[in-house]
Design a protein around this motif. Structure first.
Motif, PDB file in Angstrom:
ATOM      1  N   LYS A 119       1.814  35.300 -13.686  1.00 43.41           N
ATOM      2  CA  LYS A 119       2.417  34.609 -14.832  1.00 43.41           C
ATOM      3  C   LYS A 119       3.881  35.012 -14.995  1.00 43.41           C
ATOM      4  CE  LYS A 119      -1.838  33.982 -17.502  1.00 43.41           C
ATOM      5  NZ  LYS A 119      -2.553  34.296 -18.774  1.00 43.41           N
ATOM      6  N   GLU A 120       4.163  36.281 -14.738  1.00 44.70           N
ATOM      7  CA  GLU A 120       5.531  36.761 -14.896  1.00 44.70           C
ATOM      8  C   GLU A 120       6.491  36.049 -13.949  1.00 44.70           C
ATOM      9  OE1 GLU A 120       8.139  40.890 -14.558  1.00 44.70           O
ATOM     10  OE2 GLU A 120       5.962  40.931 -14.277  1.00 44.70           O
ATOM     11  N   LYS A 138       5.956  33.156 -12.381  1.00 48.47           N
ATOM     12  CA  LYS A 138       5.998  31.737 -12.725  1.00 48.47           C
ATOM     13  C   LYS A 138       6.976  31.457 -13.867  1.00 48.47           C
ATOM     14  CE  LYS A 138       1.591  29.634 -11.418  1.00 48.47           C
ATOM     15  NZ  LYS A 138       0.339  29.028 -11.949  1.00 48.47           N
ATOM     16  N   SER A 139       6.917  32.295 -14.876  1.00 52.94           N
ATOM     17  CA  SER A 139       7.737  32.063 -16.059  1.00 52.94           C
ATOM     18  C   SER A 139       9.215  32.337 -15.813  1.00 52.94           C
ATOM     19  CB  SER A 139       7.236  32.929 -17.227  1.00 52.94           C
ATOM     20  OG  SER A 139       7.358  34.304 -16.914  1.00 52.94           O
ATOM     21  N   ASN A 140       9.521  33.019 -14.692  1.00 59.29           N
ATOM     22  CA  ASN A 140      10.911  33.384 -14.419  1.00 59.29           C
ATOM     23  C   ASN A 140      11.497  32.678 -13.194  1.00 59.29           C
ATOM     24  OD1 ASN A 140      11.828  35.637 -16.355  1.00 59.29           O
ATOM     25  ND2 ASN A 140       9.779  36.301 -15.729  1.00 59.29           N
ATOM     26  N   LYS A 186      12.907  29.770 -12.771  1.00 60.51           N
ATOM     27  CA  LYS A 186      14.224  29.172 -13.011  1.00 60.51           C
ATOM     28  C   LYS A 186      15.321  30.241 -13.033  1.00 60.51           C
ATOM     29  CE  LYS A 186      12.765  25.032 -15.521  1.00 60.51           C
ATOM     30  NZ  LYS A 186      12.870  24.282 -16.815  1.00 60.51           N
ATOM     31  N   GLU A 187      15.006  31.373 -13.647  1.00 55.06           N
ATOM     32  CA  GLU A 187      15.986  32.452 -13.729  1.00 55.06           C
ATOM     33  C   GLU A 187      16.284  33.033 -12.348  1.00 55.06           C
ATOM     34  OE1 GLU A 187      18.638  35.375 -14.899  1.00 55.06           O
ATOM     35  OE2 GLU A 187      18.015  33.490 -15.813  1.00 55.06           O
TER      36      GLU A 187
END
Length: 298
Positions: free
Chosen positions: A276-277, A279-281, A283-284
């Motif tokens: 999840k970590e 995936k959520s990052n 774009k960054e």
């Protein structure tokens, strides 16, 4: 081409090799069969990449067949599109002095594929119930405690050896190794033609040995013991497939298709999910890498 009907090639306990054709072409010319193989082996190679990432299964491919049956060329052609790190080939020759100091399965145990990889045995642990059955005097070189002479190698000895092989393969299956066993079913006439070709072609002559002709005289014995081995060891968790081998391109297509269709039945084999970590990052992470390119003027 329609899917190869893999059940047509799966062996059973009543199999009679003389009743099974040694030739198949699916009504296709060799060029078309070769194109079909290219498609299959590319799909197999991609599947192995996913299997490597998944990391929970290994695949053991066992190839057996009389001399000239086409084992070497099948390995070369079927697995050509695999990542070299994802497939390991072992060709088992006459046991070395070290190997004879262990039980007959030891050298096969230490050559097994790791999870995520394909292992290919070119000749296999079945040599120990085939060649040694035709030439039982070879067993004496194993220095077994209960075998003092060829007379000690009786039906009970072979029954015990088959039981050990079945248990070996069952243990592999229970621990995540998928076992496929292929018998390349060659006709006596086709072998004669292939041996003649070895003698005619200068680049093939190195493969020829006078012992090939001596072993050929024992054709009926080998056929009998192959049939017995297949009957006694073809199990649902470790099936034998009898592959018509007189036509090499078709034999390769059949083996590749059986492997691909069988592997696709394992729906749990898929690429692992990103955390999840991550995936959520995503774009960054992309932003940081793109920014680095701008800073360097690229």
């Amino acid at each position: 081409m329609k899917q190869v009907p893999i059940e047509d090639y799966k062996a059973h306990s009543e199999i009679v090799l003389d009743a099974i054709p040694t030739y198949q072409d699916f009504g296709m010319e060799k060029k078309k069969l070769k194109r079909e193989l290219v498609t299959l082996r590319k799909r197999l190679g991609k599947f192995q990449d996913v299997m490597y990432a998944h990391g929970k299964y290994a695949v053991l491919v066992c190839l057996q067949g009389i001399d000239t049956a086409g084992k070497d060329s099948l390995i070369r052609e079927v697995f050509k599109d695999f990542n070299a790190q994802g497939v390991v080939v072992h060709s088992f020759k006459v046991p070395t002095e070290l190997e004879r100091k262990h039980d007959f399965l030891w050298r096969h145990y230490i050559a097994l594929p790791a999870r995520g990889k394909f292992g290919i045995f070119n000749r296999t642990h079945y040599e120990n119930v085939l060649v040694t059955r035709v030439h039982p005097q070879y067993i004496l070189g194993e220095f077994l405690p209960d075998v003092q002479s060829v007379d000690d190698i009786d039906d009970a000895f072979w029954a015990r050896r088959f039981e050990q092989i079945n248990q070996f393969e069952k243990t592999l299956h229970q621990n995540g190794t998928l076992v496929f066993k292929f018998f390349l079913h060659l006709s006596e006439e086709e072998q004669r033609q292939r041996l003649l070709r070895r003698l005619r072609l200068r680049e093939k002559q190195w493969k020829f040995s006078a012992s090939d002709l001596e072993e050929r005289k024992l054709w009926d014995q080998y056929r009998k013991y192959y049939q017995d081995a297949i009957r006694k060891t073809s199990k649902e968790h470790a099936p034998w497939y009898v592959i018509p081998a007189d036509n090499k391109p078709a034999a390769r297509v059949i083996v590749a298709s059986i492997l691909l269709q069988s592997m696709q039945q394992y729906k749990d084999i898929r690429e692992p999910e990103l955390s999840k970590e991550i995936k959520s990052n995503l774009k960054e992470y992309r932003r940081q890498l793109e920014a680095q390119a701008k800073q360097s003027g690229k």
